[in-house]
Scaffold this motif. Structure first.
Motif, PDB file in Angstrom:
ATOM      1  N   PRO A 121      19.149  -7.690 -49.572  1.00 31.92           N
ATOM      2  CA  PRO A 121      19.643  -7.670 -48.198  1.00 31.92           C
ATOM      3  C   PRO A 121      20.726  -6.616 -48.015  1.00 31.92           C
ATOM      4  N   HIS A 122      20.806  -6.049 -46.823  1.00 28.97           N
ATOM      5  CA  HIS A 122      21.939  -5.211 -46.474  1.00 28.97           C
ATOM      6  C   HIS A 122      23.131  -6.123 -46.202  1.00 28.97           C
ATOM      7  N   VAL A 123      24.293  -5.759 -46.725  1.00 25.55           N
ATOM      8  CA  VAL A 123      25.468  -6.619 -46.643  1.00 25.55           C
ATOM      9  C   VAL A 123      26.501  -6.105 -45.649  1.00 25.55           C
ATOM     10  N   THR A 124      26.730  -4.798 -45.619  1.00 30.51           N
ATOM     11  CA  THR A 124      27.784  -4.258 -44.762  1.00 30.51           C
ATOM     12  C   THR A 124      27.290  -4.057 -43.326  1.00 30.51           C
ATOM     13  N   VAL A 125      28.226  -4.039 -42.406  1.00 28.86           N
ATOM     14  CA  VAL A 125      27.893  -3.796 -41.001  1.00 28.86           C
ATOM     15  C   VAL A 125      27.223  -2.443 -40.834  1.00 28.86           C
ATOM     16  N   ARG A 126      27.770  -1.424 -41.478  1.00 34.58           N
ATOM     17  CA  ARG A 126      27.208  -0.075 -41.340  1.00 34.58           C
ATOM     18  C   ARG A 126      25.749  -0.038 -41.774  1.00 34.58           C
ATOM     19  N   HIS A 127      25.446  -0.614 -42.933  1.00 33.44           N
ATOM     20  CA  HIS A 127      24.061  -0.596 -43.412  1.00 33.44           C
ATOM     21  C   HIS A 127      23.146  -1.442 -42.536  1.00 33.44           C
ATOM     22  N   GLN A 128      23.661  -2.536 -41.999  1.00 37.25           N
ATOM     23  CA  GLN A 128      22.855  -3.372 -41.118  1.00 37.25           C
ATOM     24  C   GLN A 128      22.551  -2.650 -39.807  1.00 37.25           C
ATOM     25  N   MET A 129      23.506  -1.862 -39.319  1.00 39.32           N
ATOM     26  CA  MET A 129      23.269  -1.079 -38.106  1.00 39.32           C
ATOM     27  C   MET A 129      22.312   0.069 -38.392  1.00 39.32           C
ATOM     28  N   GLU A 130      22.503   0.748 -39.521  1.00 41.49           N
ATOM     29  CA  GLU A 130      21.615   1.850 -39.889  1.00 41.49           C
ATOM     30  C   GLU A 130      20.175   1.372 -40.069  1.00 41.49           C
ATOM     31  N   TRP A 131      20.005   0.168 -40.575  1.00 40.16           N
ATOM     32  CA  TRP A 131      18.667  -0.393 -40.775  1.00 40.16           C
ATOM     33  C   TRP A 131      17.870  -0.372 -39.479  1.00 40.16           C
ATOM     34  N   LEU A 132      18.491  -0.798 -38.392  1.00 43.60           N
ATOM     35  CA  LEU A 132      17.781  -0.838 -37.116  1.00 43.60           C
ATOM     36  C   LEU A 132      17.550   0.564 -36.566  1.00 43.60           C
ATOM     37  N   VAL A 133      18.559   1.422 -36.670  1.00 42.23           N
ATOM     38  CA  VAL A 133      18.424   2.793 -36.166  1.00 42.23           C
ATOM     39  C   VAL A 133      17.290   3.518 -36.888  1.00 42.23           C
ATOM     40  N   PRO A 149      32.582   2.158 -27.759  1.00 44.80           N
ATOM     41  CA  PRO A 149      32.373   1.944 -29.190  1.00 44.80           C
ATOM     42  C   PRO A 149      31.595   0.670 -29.463  1.00 44.80           C
ATOM     43  N   ALA A 150      30.893   0.640 -30.590  1.00 43.91           N
ATOM     44  CA  ALA A 150      30.152  -0.554 -30.986  1.00 43.91           C
ATOM     45  C   ALA A 150      31.116  -1.699 -31.257  1.00 43.91           C
ATOM     46  N   PHE A 168      24.501  -0.368 -28.945  1.00 46.12           N
ATOM     47  CA  PHE A 168      24.097  -1.667 -29.465  1.00 46.12           C
ATOM     48  C   PHE A 168      25.228  -2.266 -30.282  1.00 46.12           C
ATOM     49  N   ASN A 169      25.239  -3.595 -30.363  1.00 47.00           N
ATOM     50  CA  ASN A 169      26.274  -4.340 -31.059  1.00 47.00           C
ATOM     51  C   ASN A 169      25.649  -5.348 -32.015  1.00 47.00           C
ATOM     52  N   LEU A 170      26.433  -5.764 -32.979  1.00 49.53           N
ATOM     53  CA  LEU A 170      26.078  -6.904 -33.822  1.00 49.53           C
ATOM     54  C   LEU A 170      26.851  -8.094 -33.279  1.00 49.53           C
ATOM     55  N   VAL A 171      26.152  -9.023 -32.650  1.00 47.00           N
ATOM     56  CA  VAL A 171      26.838 -10.133 -31.993  1.00 47.00           C
ATOM     57  C   VAL A 171      27.006 -11.345 -32.900  1.00 47.00           C
ATOM     58  N   VAL A 186      18.296 -21.158 -51.087  1.00 42.56           N
ATOM     59  CA  VAL A 186      18.732 -19.768 -50.998  1.00 42.56           C
ATOM     60  C   VAL A 186      19.390 -19.550 -49.645  1.00 42.56           C
ATOM     61  N   ARG A 187      20.219 -18.533 -49.566  1.00 40.15           N
ATOM     62  CA  ARG A 187      20.826 -18.142 -48.300  1.00 40.15           C
ATOM     63  C   ARG A 187      20.226 -16.821 -47.843  1.00 40.15           C
ATOM     64  N   VAL A 188      19.941 -16.738 -46.557  1.00 40.21           N
ATOM     65  CA  VAL A 188      19.279 -15.566 -45.992  1.00 40.21           C
ATOM     66  C   VAL A 188      20.245 -14.836 -45.064  1.00 40.21           C
ATOM     67  N   ARG A 189      20.342 -13.529 -45.239  1.00 41.90           N
ATOM     68  CA  ARG A 189      21.182 -12.729 -44.350  1.00 41.90           C
ATOM     69  C   ARG A 189      20.524 -12.652 -42.976  1.00 41.90           C
ATOM     70  N   ARG A 190      21.249 -13.081 -41.967  1.00 40.11           N
ATOM     71  CA  ARG A 190      20.721 -13.079 -40.594  1.00 40.11           C
ATOM     72  C   ARG A 190      21.686 -12.329 -39.687  1.00 40.11           C
ATOM     73  N   VAL A 191      21.137 -11.379 -38.942  1.00 41.77           N
ATOM     74  CA  VAL A 191      21.942 -10.550 -38.048  1.00 41.77           C
ATOM     75  C   VAL A 191      21.302 -10.554 -36.661  1.00 41.77           C
ATOM     76  N   THR A 192      22.121 -10.724 -35.641  1.00 43.31           N
ATOM     77  CA  THR A 192      21.620 -10.634 -34.265  1.00 43.31           C
ATOM     78  C   THR A 192      22.202  -9.396 -33.597  1.00 43.31           C
ATOM     79  N   TYR A 193      21.303  -8.562 -33.088  1.00 45.58           N
ATOM     80  CA  TYR A 193      21.666  -7.315 -32.420  1.00 45.58           C
ATOM     81  C   TYR A 193      21.441  -7.456 -30.910  1.00 45.58           C
ATOM     82  N   GLU A 194      22.280  -6.796 -30.138  1.00 42.34           N
ATOM     83  CA  GLU A 194      22.057  -6.660 -28.702  1.00 42.34           C
ATOM     84  C   GLU A 194      22.379  -5.225 -28.308  1.00 42.34           C
TER      85      GLU A 194
END
Length: 230
Positions: A121-133, A149-150, A168-171, A186-194
């Motif tokens: 899983p991507h852990v940092t905010v930057r990598h999670q944002m880059e994943w979607l981009v 700004p985000a 876009f933001n990570l809400v 197990v724990r799953v990384r979950r991110v919600t984008y808007e």
């Protein structure tokens, strides 16, 4: 296709006592399609949990219409409803600008010598944002630019200037529990984008909306919904 929603009855502890992990929500969704169960046909159902106005909702996208009585098993009576999603898809157009919401499991694959790459899983905010981009072009859209700004759910500071320019933001960011029958927890990384996007490839974008984006789609990840920008 059908997009369905029901308000989760969070005030009824007796009713929702079983909803302690993502697998329980997955079972709830599956049980809402009794015709598929009886016919021994299991279709993929995208779903996610939304927080709106202090209330929780279960949102389900499916090829067939769910049994609304079953969909209310853990819901507030009278709140389950379905609408024809195909009509909405037919109304989309190339170049259209839309507000979007996506709950996803952003991951990356690390090569292993002589084996398939291992997924992390991507852990940092930057990598999670880059994943979607990075996935946007193949998913048929681009994220619009913004002068603001985000904003990220936990106020992280590692977002670079290029990402800050995008609308876009990570809400929310969390790690819900997933418990398979007979397996360890197990724990799953979950991110919600808007944010705001523009359709660049209409066919690919429709596939993204109907098939989902990313991994763990059976467990509440991958569902993107859009509404027109007012």
């Amino acid at each position: 296709m059908y997009l369905s929603r029901v308000q989760i009855d969070t005030n009824n502890r007796r009713k929702i006592k079983d909803l302690t992990h993502l697998g329980a929500y997955h079972n709830w969704v599956e049980q809402s399609f009794p015709n598929e169960i009886s016919g021994h046909v299991r279709l993929r159902h995208l779903w996610r949990i939304d927080q709106l106005g202090g209330k929780q909702y279960l949102l389900v996208l499916s090829a067939d219409k769910p049994d609304l009585e079953q969909l209310e098993e853990y819901g507030v009576p009278g709140t389950a409803a379905s609408k024809d999603y195909d009509l909405f898809l037919q109304g989309l157009s190339l170049g259209e600008t839309l507000n979007f919401r996506l709950t996803a499991n952003p991951t990356h694959s690390v090569p292993q010598e002589g084996q398939r790459g291992r997924v992390y899983p991507h852990v940092t905010v930057r990598h999670q944002m880059e994943w979607l981009v990075q996935r946007a072009p193949e998913a048929g859209f681009r994220i619009n630019e913004s002068s603001a700004p985000a904003i990220v759910a936990d106020g992280a500071k590692d977002v670079d200037k290029e990402l800050n320019r995008l609308a876009f933001n990570l809400v929310s960011r969390d790690q819900p529990i997933l418990r398979h029958k007979g397996m360890h927890v197990v724990r799953v990384r979950r991110v919600t984008y808007e944010g705001v996007l523009t359709i660049t490839d209409l066919d690919k974008f429709k596939q993204t909306l109907t098939n989902g984006l990313g991994r763990e789609k059976a467990y509440g990840m991958g569902l993107m919904t859009v509404i027109p920008v007012k």
